[in-house]
Scaffold this motif. Structure first.
Motif, PDB file in Angstrom:
ATOM      1  N   THR A 104      -3.434   6.246   1.067  1.00  0.00           N
ATOM      2  CA  THR A 104      -4.810   6.008   1.518  1.00  0.00           C
ATOM      3  C   THR A 104      -5.817   6.820   0.709  1.00  0.00           C
ATOM      4  OG1 THR A 104      -4.006   5.624   3.775  1.00  0.00           O
ATOM      5  CG2 THR A 104      -6.367   6.034   3.511  1.00  0.00           C
ATOM      6  N   LYS A 105      -5.535   8.111   0.567  1.00  0.00           N
ATOM      7  CA  LYS A 105      -6.416   8.990  -0.217  1.00  0.00           C
ATOM      8  C   LYS A 105      -5.590   9.735  -1.260  1.00  0.00           C
ATOM      9  CE  LYS A 105      -9.915   9.761   3.348  1.00  0.00           C
ATOM     10  NZ  LYS A 105     -10.633  10.778   4.146  1.00  0.00           N
TER      11      LYS A 105
ATOM     12  N   PRO B 116      -6.771   5.928  -2.707  1.00  0.00           N
ATOM     13  CA  PRO B 116      -6.237   4.595  -2.415  1.00  0.00           C
ATOM     14  C   PRO B 116      -5.325   4.120  -3.545  1.00  0.00           C
ATOM     15  CG  PRO B 116      -8.530   4.460  -3.085  1.00  0.00           C
ATOM     16  CD  PRO B 116      -8.234   5.906  -2.896  1.00  0.00           C
TER      17      PRO B 116
ATOM     18  N   THR C 171       0.862  -1.188   0.000  1.00  0.00           N
ATOM     19  CA  THR C 171       0.000   0.000   0.000  1.00  0.00           C
ATOM     20  C   THR C 171       0.892   1.229   0.000  1.00  0.00           C
ATOM     21  OG1 THR C 171      -1.660  -1.182   1.306  1.00  0.00           O
ATOM     22  CG2 THR C 171      -1.823   1.215   1.254  1.00  0.00           C
TER      23      THR C 171
END
Length: 262
Positions: free
Chosen positions: A43-44, A46, A40
């Motif tokens: 997150t923003k 995603p 990952t």
């Protein structure tokens, strides 16, 4: 103090998730291969990344369409995960040989593997050449998750998906017992470890099972006693009947003899 051994120029980050990446070229040909270098990155919005060797067939497909799907396999699929990692897509139809059920994607023109409990659809945003591998950074545009993994509050229980990890050349099952919850180290009222909760639940279930088994055994024992008593009473009644019949027969015989004598 523990003795440490120094390693230079080696990435020893382990364990890592192991996933199956599906892709499709413009001609509609599909391929699947195994990736251990995935993570990952944001997150923003995603976003996630995967590293691929340029000589891989999937590298060509993904670079051509700029789309791919990440499929998280369960332990039942470990053999398929290994197979898709060692067999080249140019020589083998791995999707067909592994008998995967392919479902049409919702947000990308790439199929996902239905047998995998979680599938993540991605669109490539940028490709960064690094050396042996190129880094593909992609936006996550949708996902497919087994309904049974989602509780009534909408939380996804990945620990129940029976996922696997890859660690230094070997595959391992993901542990279902939590060691703690995010933020518990600074919480005023720390939540009791999930492990202890589950253990107590297991003990309660075990205790209830033993109690029910004991009750069943006692009931069965009482039923056997009643049955034996009933059988004994019937036997006694039968024997009693035989005795009465024998007595009547004897009396009748004596009366006949007396009558003859007279």
């Amino acid at each position: 103090m523990k003795e440490k051994v120094e390693f230079k120029g080696s990435v020893v980050l382990n364990p890592v998730p192991v996933v199956l990446i599906t892709s499709k070229n413009k001609e509609g040909k599909e391929n699947v291969f195994t990736v251990g270098w995935i993570g990952t990155v944001c997150t923003k919005p995603p976003m996630l990344s995967i590293s691929i060797r340029p000589e891989r067939l999937s590298y060509e497909y993904i670079k051509e369409t700029m789309e791919f799907t990440v499929n998280l396999p369960s332990t039942k699929m470990t053999r398929a995960v290994d197979y898709c990692g060692v067999r080249p897509g140019r020589k083998f139809d791995k999707i067909k040989e592994m008998n995967f059920t392919m479902r049409e994607g919702s947000n990308v023109n790439v199929s996902y593997i239905d047998e995998c409990p979680v599938s993540i659809e991605c669109k490539v945003k940028s490709i960064i050449p690094l050396g042996t591998h190129d880094l593909f950074i992609a936006d996550v545009v949708g996902s497919h998750i087994d309904k049974e993994l989602i509780d009534e509050k909408g939380k996804i229980h990945f620990e129940e998906a029976d996922l696997i990890t890859y660690c230094h050349g070997e595959y391992f099952k993901m542990d279902t017992e939590a060691l703690g919850k995010f933020g518990y180290s600074v919480a005023k009222n720390p939540v009791v470890k999930e492990k202890s909760k589950k253990e107590s639940t297991k003990k309660d279930i075990s205790s209830d099972s033993k109690k029910k088994a004991k009750e069943k055994s006692n009931t069965s024992s009482r039923a056997d006693k009643v049955s034996k008593k009933s059988f004994k009473n019937k036997k006694n009644d039968k024997n009693k009947g035989k005795k009465n019949f024998s007595t009547k027969k004897s009396t009748k015989s004596i009366n006949k003899k007396v009558s003859k004598t007279k």
